[in-house]
Motif scaffolding. Structure first.
Motif, PDB file in Angstrom:
ATOM      1  N   ALA A  20     104.300   2.179 -43.795  1.00 50.77           N
ATOM      2  CA  ALA A  20     102.859   2.165 -44.005  1.00 50.77           C
ATOM      3  C   ALA A  20     102.147   3.103 -43.034  1.00 50.77           C
ATOM      4  CB  ALA A  20     102.321   0.743 -43.856  1.00 50.77           C
ATOM      5  N   VAL A  21     102.555   3.074 -41.773  1.00 47.85           N
ATOM      6  CA  VAL A  21     101.913   3.920 -40.768  1.00 47.85           C
ATOM      7  C   VAL A  21     102.303   5.382 -40.969  1.00 47.85           C
ATOM      8  CG1 VAL A  21     101.692   4.370 -38.294  1.00 47.85           C
ATOM      9  CG2 VAL A  21     101.756   2.018 -39.135  1.00 47.85           C
ATOM     10  N   ALA A  22     103.549   5.620 -41.395  1.00 50.80           N
ATOM     11  CA  ALA A  22     103.985   6.995 -41.650  1.00 50.80           C
ATOM     12  C   ALA A  22     103.192   7.611 -42.795  1.00 50.80           C
ATOM     13  CB  ALA A  22     105.478   7.026 -41.973  1.00 50.80           C
ATOM     14  N   ARG A  23     102.966   6.837 -43.837  1.00 58.33           N
ATOM     15  CA  ARG A  23     102.188   7.350 -44.974  1.00 58.33           C
ATOM     16  C   ARG A  23     100.721   7.585 -44.562  1.00 58.33           C
ATOM     17  NH1 ARG A  23     104.837   7.550 -49.699  1.00 58.33           N
ATOM     18  NH2 ARG A  23     106.725   6.287 -49.948  1.00 58.33           N
ATOM     19  N   GLU A  24     100.199   6.714 -43.719  1.00 57.30           N
ATOM     20  CA  GLU A  24      98.830   6.902 -43.228  1.00 57.30           C
ATOM     21  C   GLU A  24      98.744   8.166 -42.367  1.00 57.30           C
ATOM     22  OE1 GLU A  24      96.030   4.814 -39.913  1.00 57.30           O
ATOM     23  OE2 GLU A  24      96.939   3.449 -41.375  1.00 57.30           O
ATOM     24  N   PHE A  25      99.730   8.356 -41.495  1.00 55.40           N
ATOM     25  CA  PHE A  25      99.778   9.549 -40.647  1.00 55.40           C
ATOM     26  C   PHE A  25      99.865  10.812 -41.502  1.00 55.40           C
ATOM     27  CE2 PHE A  25     102.427  12.775 -38.550  1.00 55.40           C
ATOM     28  CZ  PHE A  25     101.683  13.016 -37.409  1.00 55.40           C
ATOM     29  N   HIS A  26     100.732  10.764 -42.523  1.00 52.25           N
ATOM     30  CA  HIS A  26     100.893  11.917 -43.419  1.00 52.25           C
ATOM     31  C   HIS A  26      99.593  12.223 -44.149  1.00 52.25           C
ATOM     32  CE1 HIS A  26     101.967  13.755 -47.341  1.00 52.25           C
ATOM     33  NE2 HIS A  26     102.774  14.480 -46.592  1.00 52.25           N
ATOM     34  N   GLN A  27      98.927  11.195 -44.627  1.00 54.70           N
ATOM     35  CA  GLN A  27      97.677  11.387 -45.355  1.00 54.70           C
ATOM     36  C   GLN A  27      96.605  12.014 -44.459  1.00 54.70           C
ATOM     37  OE1 GLN A  27      95.895   7.782 -46.868  1.00 54.70           O
ATOM     38  NE2 GLN A  27      94.755   8.871 -48.436  1.00 54.70           N
ATOM     39  N   VAL A  57     100.798   4.114 -31.527  1.00 51.74           N
ATOM     40  CA  VAL A  57     100.248   3.780 -30.215  1.00 51.74           C
ATOM     41  C   VAL A  57      98.769   4.163 -30.158  1.00 51.74           C
ATOM     42  CG1 VAL A  57     100.334   4.295 -27.741  1.00 51.74           C
ATOM     43  CG2 VAL A  57     102.462   4.001 -29.033  1.00 51.74           C
ATOM     44  N   GLN A  58      98.465   5.356 -30.659  1.00 49.49           N
ATOM     45  CA  GLN A  58      97.085   5.862 -30.607  1.00 49.49           C
ATOM     46  C   GLN A  58      96.124   4.998 -31.413  1.00 49.49           C
ATOM     47  OE1 GLN A  58      97.907   9.766 -32.106  1.00 49.49           O
ATOM     48  NE2 GLN A  58      98.394  10.628 -30.096  1.00 49.49           N
ATOM     49  N   THR A  59      96.610   4.403 -32.495  1.00 47.85           N
ATOM     50  CA  THR A  59      95.745   3.577 -33.350  1.00 47.85           C
ATOM     51  C   THR A  59      95.849   2.090 -33.025  1.00 47.85           C
ATOM     52  OG1 THR A  59      97.515   3.564 -35.038  1.00 47.85           O
ATOM     53  CG2 THR A  59      95.767   5.220 -35.263  1.00 47.85           C
ATOM     54  N   GLY A  60      96.505   1.749 -31.922  1.00 50.08           N
ATOM     55  CA  GLY A  60      96.536   0.373 -31.454  1.00 50.08           C
ATOM     56  C   GLY A  60      97.511  -0.534 -32.169  1.00 50.08           C
ATOM     57  N   ARG A  61      98.457   0.034 -32.935  1.00 52.20           N
ATOM     58  CA  ARG A  61      99.433  -0.805 -33.636  1.00 52.20           C
ATOM     59  C   ARG A  61     100.500  -1.331 -32.676  1.00 52.20           C
ATOM     60  NH1 ARG A  61      97.808   2.851 -37.686  1.00 52.20           N
ATOM     61  NH2 ARG A  61      97.352   1.709 -39.626  1.00 52.20           N
ATOM     62  N   ILE A  62     100.907  -0.509 -31.747  1.00 54.27           N
ATOM     63  CA  ILE A  62     101.934  -0.911 -30.776  1.00 54.27           C
ATOM     64  C   ILE A  62     101.486  -0.447 -29.392  1.00 54.27           C
ATOM     65  CG2 ILE A  62     103.901  -0.961 -32.356  1.00 54.27           C
ATOM     66  CD1 ILE A  62     104.593   1.875 -31.512  1.00 54.27           C
ATOM     67  N   GLU A  63     102.086  -1.008 -28.369  1.00 51.66           N
ATOM     68  CA  GLU A  63     101.724  -0.677 -26.994  1.00 51.66           C
ATOM     69  C   GLU A  63     102.559   0.476 -26.447  1.00 51.66           C
ATOM     70  OE1 GLU A  63      99.257  -1.893 -25.209  1.00 51.66           O
ATOM     71  OE2 GLU A  63      98.620  -3.144 -26.905  1.00 51.66           O
ATOM     72  N   GLN A  64     103.803   0.575 -26.921  1.00 46.47           N
ATOM     73  CA  GLN A  64     104.705   1.575 -26.341  1.00 46.47           C
ATOM     74  C   GLN A  64     105.510   2.258 -27.432  1.00 46.47           C
ATOM     75  OE1 GLN A  64     107.212   0.016 -23.270  1.00 46.47           O
ATOM     76  NE2 GLN A  64     108.148   1.994 -22.772  1.00 46.47           N
ATOM     77  N   ASN A  65     105.670   3.556 -27.300  1.00 46.63           N
ATOM     78  CA  ASN A  65     106.441   4.362 -28.253  1.00 46.63           C
ATOM     79  C   ASN A  65     107.896   4.403 -27.812  1.00 46.63           C
ATOM     80  OD1 ASN A  65     107.557   6.301 -29.908  1.00 46.63           O
ATOM     81  ND2 ASN A  65     106.191   7.946 -29.287  1.00 46.63           N
ATOM     82  N   PRO A  66     108.825   3.883 -28.635  1.00 47.35           N
ATOM     83  CA  PRO A  66     110.240   3.884 -28.237  1.00 47.35           C
ATOM     84  C   PRO A  66     110.930   5.231 -28.449  1.00 47.35           C
ATOM     85  CG  PRO A  66     110.013   2.856 -30.382  1.00 47.35           C
ATOM     86  CD  PRO A  66     108.614   3.157 -29.907  1.00 47.35           C
ATOM     87  N   ALA A  67     110.268   6.185 -29.121  1.00 46.43           N
ATOM     88  CA  ALA A  67     110.923   7.441 -29.480  1.00 46.43           C
ATOM     89  C   ALA A  67     111.315   8.316 -28.288  1.00 46.43           C
ATOM     90  CB  ALA A  67     110.046   8.227 -30.454  1.00 46.43           C
ATOM     91  N   PRO A  68     110.494   8.439 -27.228  1.00 46.45           N
ATOM     92  CA  PRO A  68     110.891   9.318 -26.126  1.00 46.45           C
ATOM     93  C   PRO A  68     112.237   8.983 -25.509  1.00 46.45           C
ATOM     94  CG  PRO A  68     108.567   8.791 -25.949  1.00 46.45           C
ATOM     95  CD  PRO A  68     109.120   7.930 -27.052  1.00 46.45           C
TER      96      PRO A  68
END
Length: 433
Positions: free
Chosen positions: A103-110, A180-191
């Protein structure tokens, strides 16, 4: 008197417009209307009479309705309004349903696609749909850990497509950073994935770079017995050294034979979306040999849109695999020379075999932008006279190779033109193409 399953099942609507209410005690009752049977609970909160909607029978059974009554009583004892708590729960469930990776990926893409090129936007979404959505789509974002993303990437890595795995790692990082930027999660695990995948070493497009091998390739192209349009496409690929996509999608309206010029629209160039919209046209001066090839092709395809129409439909350009398939038929496989290799062939041999041609001139002809933040904005010199001389010198050089002439490094007409125009390689206004 408490209700029973038998009574609830057999009870009918009496026909009253307001329906019929049957109490189960402690505020809980079954409200029977023409449309169905509804569980309700009457209660008081802050001296106001209120009603809690529990659900519809039989989706909500008598036992479930009583359990809901029990929870409501506990909330009331704690000073919590059951109706408000229910709305909060519904909202939380809704947020959770839109708080998945997909859902967030599609929102980001849009949000971002309008600033991307059409091809990149399409590829970005398609790669996520193929590889990341199936692995991460149902997991709430706050539950996604580094190991979950890594597991999805390693499935791609295991197939041997390392470049795809690395691209997906970058895409996942974009989505999770946006979360993270939109307040969905506190920390990004990707780095924390940095260095987890096997390194991908980019392989350059195969190309012949030595004069003897180039001569053999040119003679093989002359002897090619396939489609005449493919044969001329090969010849022009060597003469133009443009991207294969620009050659196969070339249109007759781009060509001015009288002025000896091919003009590629900015939207057709490999550029960012902003550059496609606001950038300049890319000009390719035509050597005499290129003009002759195009005139040879005109009777075959000149009445249509594309210089090289597709084999199945003239409404589409030549397939992107046509040139490589032709090279393979000539025994120049993917490890020897590919369609994109004509660019490396020209870039390398002009640098090594032709003195007096500045590297910026070749980069301009390749369609590479000037490096640096201000390069594209302020560097608008075209140096068309020098580039025209360079393209003719290159075409003549290929002719000499083709016939087997002994070729030594040449002092080109370009050097003479540059000297006359006082061009300096250190000039900050070198071409931005």
């Amino acid at each position: 008197m408490a209700l029973s399953d038998t009574f609830i099942k057999s009870a009918k609507h009496s026909g009253k417009s307001v329906g019929d209410k049957h109490s189960d005690g402690q505020g809980l009752y079954l409200h029977i209307k023409a449309a169905g049977k509804y569980w309700r609970m009457a209660y008081r909160m802050h001296d106001k009479q209120k009603t809690l909607s529990i659900g519809v029978y039989p989706a909500v059974s008598l036992a479930q309705a009583r359990e809901a009554r029990k929870r409501a009583k506990e909330q009331l004892a704690q000073g919590v309004d059951p109706s408000t708590a229910k709305q909060d729960d519904k909202h939380a469930a809704k947020v959770a349903s839109t708080n998945t990776y997909e859902a967030v990926a599609r929102e980001f893409h849009q949000n971002k696609a309008s600033g991307w090129s059409e091809g990149h936007a399409r590829k970005w979404l398609r790669m996520n749909e193929l590889y990341l959505f199936p692995e991460l789509r149902r997991k709430p974002l706050e539950e996604i850990k580094t190991k979950d993303v890594l597991a999805a990437l390693q499935k791609v890595e295991a197939k041997g497509t390392l470049s795809t795995a690395h691209d997906l790692q970058q895409m996942a990082g974009q989505v999770l950073r946006y979360a993270v930027q939109t307040g969905r999660i506190e920390q990004n695990p990707a780095p924390d994935l940095r260095g987890a995948l096997r390194p991908h070493i980019a392989k350059h497009f195969a190309a012949v770079l030595e004069p003897e091998k180039v001569a053999a390739l040119l003679r093989a192209m002359d002897s090619y017995n396939g489609s005449p349009t493919t044969k001329i496409a090969l010849r022009l690929a060597a003469l133009f050294f443009q991207r294969p996509g620009n050659i196969r999608a070339m249109e007759w309206t781009w060509i001015d034979l009288d002025k000896a010029m091919l003009t590629i629209p900015p939207a057709s160039m490999k550029r960012t979306l902003n550059e496609k919209v606001n950038g300049r046209q890319h000009h390719v001066p035509l050597a005499k040999q290129a003009i002759a090839a195009l005139k040879e092709l005109q009777p075959l395809t000149g009445s249509g849109r594309y210089v090289f129409p597709g084999a199945r439909s003239s409404l589409r350009p030549m397939s992107d695999n046509t040139i490589n398939a032709a090279l393979k038929r000539m025994d120049f496989g993917s490890d020897d020379h590919v369609g994109h290799g004509f660019r490396a062939m020209a870039r390398t041999m002009i640098a090594e075999r032709m003195t007096g041609i500045d590297a910026d001139m070749v980069e301009a002809q390749l369609g590479h932008g000037k490096k640096g933040a201000l390069g594209g904005a302020y560097d608008r010199a075209e140096y068309m006279e020098q580039r025209r001389a360079m393209m003719q010198t290159w075409a003549d050089y290929l002719d000499r190779l083709r016939v087997g002439a002994e070729v030594i490094p040449l002092v080109t007409k370009v050097a003479q033109i540059q000297a006359k125009s006082a061009y300096s390689p250190l000039d900050e206004s070198a071409s931005s193409y």
